[in-house]
Scaffold this motif. Structure first.
Motif, PDB file in Angstrom:
ATOM      1  N   ARG A 179       0.869  -1.174   0.000  1.00  0.00           N
ATOM      2  CA  ARG A 179       0.000   0.000   0.000  1.00  0.00           C
ATOM      3  C   ARG A 179       0.899   1.215   0.000  1.00  0.00           C
ATOM      4  O   ARG A 179       1.577   1.518   0.982  1.00  0.00           O
ATOM      5  N   ASN A 180       0.945   1.917  -1.130  1.00  0.00           N
ATOM      6  CA  ASN A 180       1.800   3.095  -1.281  1.00  0.00           C
ATOM      7  C   ASN A 180       1.048   4.332  -0.796  1.00  0.00           C
ATOM      8  O   ASN A 180       0.089   4.767  -1.417  1.00  0.00           O
ATOM      9  N   SER A 181       1.459   4.875   0.352  1.00  0.00           N
ATOM     10  CA  SER A 181       0.819   6.071   0.884  1.00  0.00           C
ATOM     11  C   SER A 181       1.563   7.305   0.397  1.00  0.00           C
ATOM     12  O   SER A 181       2.771   7.433   0.610  1.00  0.00           O
ATOM     13  N   HIS A 182       0.843   8.202  -0.244  1.00  0.00           N
ATOM     14  CA  HIS A 182       1.441   9.428  -0.758  1.00  0.00           C
ATOM     15  C   HIS A 182       1.228  10.603   0.195  1.00  0.00           C
ATOM     16  O   HIS A 182       1.535  11.744  -0.137  1.00  0.00           O
ATOM     17  N   SER A 183       0.673  10.298   1.379  1.00  0.00           N
ATOM     18  CA  SER A 183       0.464  11.369   2.364  1.00  0.00           C
ATOM     19  C   SER A 183       0.874  10.889   3.749  1.00  0.00           C
ATOM     20  O   SER A 183       2.052  10.655   3.996  1.00  0.00           O
ATOM     21  N   LYS A 184      -0.100  10.668   4.640  1.00  0.00           N
ATOM     22  CA  LYS A 184       0.240  10.306   6.013  1.00  0.00           C
ATOM     23  C   LYS A 184       0.178   8.804   6.235  1.00  0.00           C
ATOM     24  O   LYS A 184       0.208   8.026   5.294  1.00  0.00           O
ATOM     25  N   GLY A 185       0.084   8.411   7.492  1.00  0.00           N
ATOM     26  CA  GLY A 185       0.104   6.998   7.840  1.00  0.00           C
ATOM     27  C   GLY A 185      -1.121   6.242   7.356  1.00  0.00           C
ATOM     28  O   GLY A 185      -2.181   6.817   7.143  1.00  0.00           O
ATOM     29  N   VAL A 186      -0.972   4.942   7.181  1.00  0.00           N
ATOM     30  CA  VAL A 186      -2.080   4.082   6.767  1.00  0.00           C
ATOM     31  C   VAL A 186      -2.213   2.928   7.758  1.00  0.00           C
ATOM     32  O   VAL A 186      -1.233   2.498   8.366  1.00  0.00           O
ATOM     33  N   ARG A 187      -3.430   2.450   7.890  1.00  0.00           N
ATOM     34  CA  ARG A 187      -3.693   1.337   8.797  1.00  0.00           C
ATOM     35  C   ARG A 187      -4.427   0.223   8.052  1.00  0.00           C
ATOM     36  O   ARG A 187      -5.043   0.443   7.020  1.00  0.00           O
ATOM     37  N   GLY A 188      -4.376  -0.961   8.660  1.00  0.00           N
ATOM     38  CA  GLY A 188      -5.147  -2.068   8.117  1.00  0.00           C
ATOM     39  C   GLY A 188      -4.534  -2.732   6.906  1.00  0.00           C
ATOM     40  O   GLY A 188      -5.207  -3.472   6.194  1.00  0.00           O
ATOM     41  N   VAL A 189      -3.252  -2.466   6.632  1.00  0.00           N
ATOM     42  CA  VAL A 189      -2.559  -3.131   5.525  1.00  0.00           C
ATOM     43  C   VAL A 189      -1.270  -3.754   6.056  1.00  0.00           C
ATOM     44  O   VAL A 189      -0.732  -3.309   7.067  1.00  0.00           O
ATOM     45  N   GLN A 190      -0.793  -4.773   5.365  1.00  0.00           N
ATOM     46  CA  GLN A 190       0.379  -5.485   5.863  1.00  0.00           C
ATOM     47  C   GLN A 190       1.696  -4.790   5.538  1.00  0.00           C
ATOM     48  O   GLN A 190       2.608  -4.763   6.351  1.00  0.00           O
ATOM     49  N   ILE A 191       1.792  -4.241   4.329  1.00  0.00           N
ATOM     50  CA  ILE A 191       3.067  -3.660   3.907  1.00  0.00           C
ATOM     51  C   ILE A 191       2.861  -2.226   3.409  1.00  0.00           C
ATOM     52  O   ILE A 191       2.625  -1.998   2.223  1.00  0.00           O
ATOM     53  N   PRO A 192       2.937  -1.227   4.305  1.00  0.00           N
ATOM     54  CA  PRO A 192       2.833   0.164   3.869  1.00  0.00           C
ATOM     55  C   PRO A 192       4.164   0.672   3.311  1.00  0.00           C
ATOM     56  O   PRO A 192       5.235   0.291   3.791  1.00  0.00           O
ATOM     57  N   VAL A 193       4.076   1.523   2.310  1.00  0.00           N
ATOM     58  CA  VAL A 193       5.261   2.151   1.720  1.00  0.00           C
ATOM     59  C   VAL A 193       4.979   3.644   1.634  1.00  0.00           C
ATOM     60  O   VAL A 193       3.946   4.058   1.102  1.00  0.00           O
TER      61      VAL A 193
END
Length: 340
Positions: A98-112
């Motif tokens: 899950r490529n986040s282009h802003s702030k933090g993300v939840r509920g995913v295994q591999i955030p980038v």
């Protein structure tokens, strides 16, 4: 590799004017295809791509969009790169980031994330980071500059347009302001009253007009006062051969790490540096810096390394493929009943 790129349903790929996420998806898709990889793109209507296959979302409903992705995703995809979030949260039986282009993300295994700063501050150091990249050749290079300062970004308080106006007045420089109005109240109270022949607002710009403004400016002012996840305008300006001054906020010190003379502590610092513009890096050095650190090629190299690392180390937990296939079969059956 066969790679699925999942874009958002807010803007097409590539975007016409503003849209950093969609531009990243575009550059990455084009470069992956150029290197011989197969790319399956899911994007908004109006998208144009060299992807092997492009699927356009049929609905604005995220649930229906996810069903659409599941139905049309080929069984032999090696990797899913989700810039949206809906596929990553479904935990498919395929390595997925899950490529986040802003702030933090939840509920995913591999955030980038798009910077080390955002990975640390909002991601709590869980996941990875890969910097944004642009195709340097897409930006007009101009060595000889005009005598105006440029602010390019959304009209909202966090972007600090009012600070750019203050700096222009203090230095006696002409200022061109470009970007969409996100906060009309802010624009009417803090920007509009100061507009005149020397401080001009030209609206939202894209294409050739944007290129001309970036390449012609003597300096771009990046006066953002919040923790910018990256700051695409920074590298767009530098790719045009134009120095850009930015505050030490968010990821700005990371992006300008190799050009520390462009970092500013406050407006006084920025004003002083404009008055001593001869100390700015040359137009050639600015462009070379982006080519070596933030090009679409460098970004693609880093993502391919990450894809392979994740696949090799199996740093993910997947639902059973049989469970996914049952869900896929159910979706297909439902859609066949609706559209026999």
């Amino acid at each position: 590799m066969k790679i699925a790129q999942i874009s958002t349903n807010t803007l097409p790929v590539p975007p016409k004017d503003y849209g950093g996420t969609q531009r990243d998806v575009h550059y990455l898709t084009e470069e992956l295809v150029r290197r011989g990889h197969e790319v399956i793109l899911f994007a908004k209507e109006g998208s144009s791509s060299q992807a092997t296959q492009t699927f356009v979302y049929p609905s604005n409903n995220p649930k229906k969009q996810l069903d659409f992705i599941i139905k049309n995703l080929p069984d032999d995809v090696d990797f899913i790169h989700d810039h949206y979030g809906i596929a990553a949260k479904a935990n498919p039986p395929i390595p997925t980031i899950r490529n986040s282009h802003s702030k933090g993300v939840r509920g995913v295994q591999i955030p980038v994330y798009v910077s080390k700063t955002i990975l640390r501050k909002y991601g709590k150091n869980k996941g990875y980071y890969v910097y944004n990249g642009i195709r340097v050749e897409d930006y007009i290079f101009q060595k000889k500059k005009s005598n105006y300062l440029l602010f390019m970004g959304r009209m909202m308080e966090q972007k600090g347009v009012h600070l750019a106006i203050k700096i222009a007045k203090k230095t006696g420089k002409e200022l061109i302001i470009a970007g969409p109005v996100n906060d009309r109240k802010y624009f009417n109270s803090k920007v509009k009253p100061h507009l005149n022949k020397r401080i001009r607002y030209v609206g939202s710009v894209g294409g050739k007009k944007k290129q001309e403004l970036l390449s012609g400016a003597s300096c771009v002012l990046f006066t953002s006062t919040w923790d910018e996840p990256f700051g695409l305008v920074l590298i767009e300006a530098l790719a045009s051969g134009t120095p850009v001054l930015g505050f030490r906020k968010g990821a700005v010190p990371e992006v300008l790490k190799g050009l520390p003379q462009l970092l500013c502590s406050n407006t006084r610092d920025m004003i002083s540096k404009i008055r001593h513009a001869k100390r700015f890096p040359s137009a050639y050095k600015c462009r070379r810096y982006v080519r070596e650190n933030f090009s679409d090629s460098v970004m693609t190299d880093n993502f391919l390394k990450l894809y392979k690392k994740i696949i090799k180390e199996k740093k993910y937990k997947l639902i059973k493929k049989s469970t996914w296939n049952k869900r896929k079969a159910k979706i297909v059956k439902m859609q066949e009943e609706i559209h026999p």
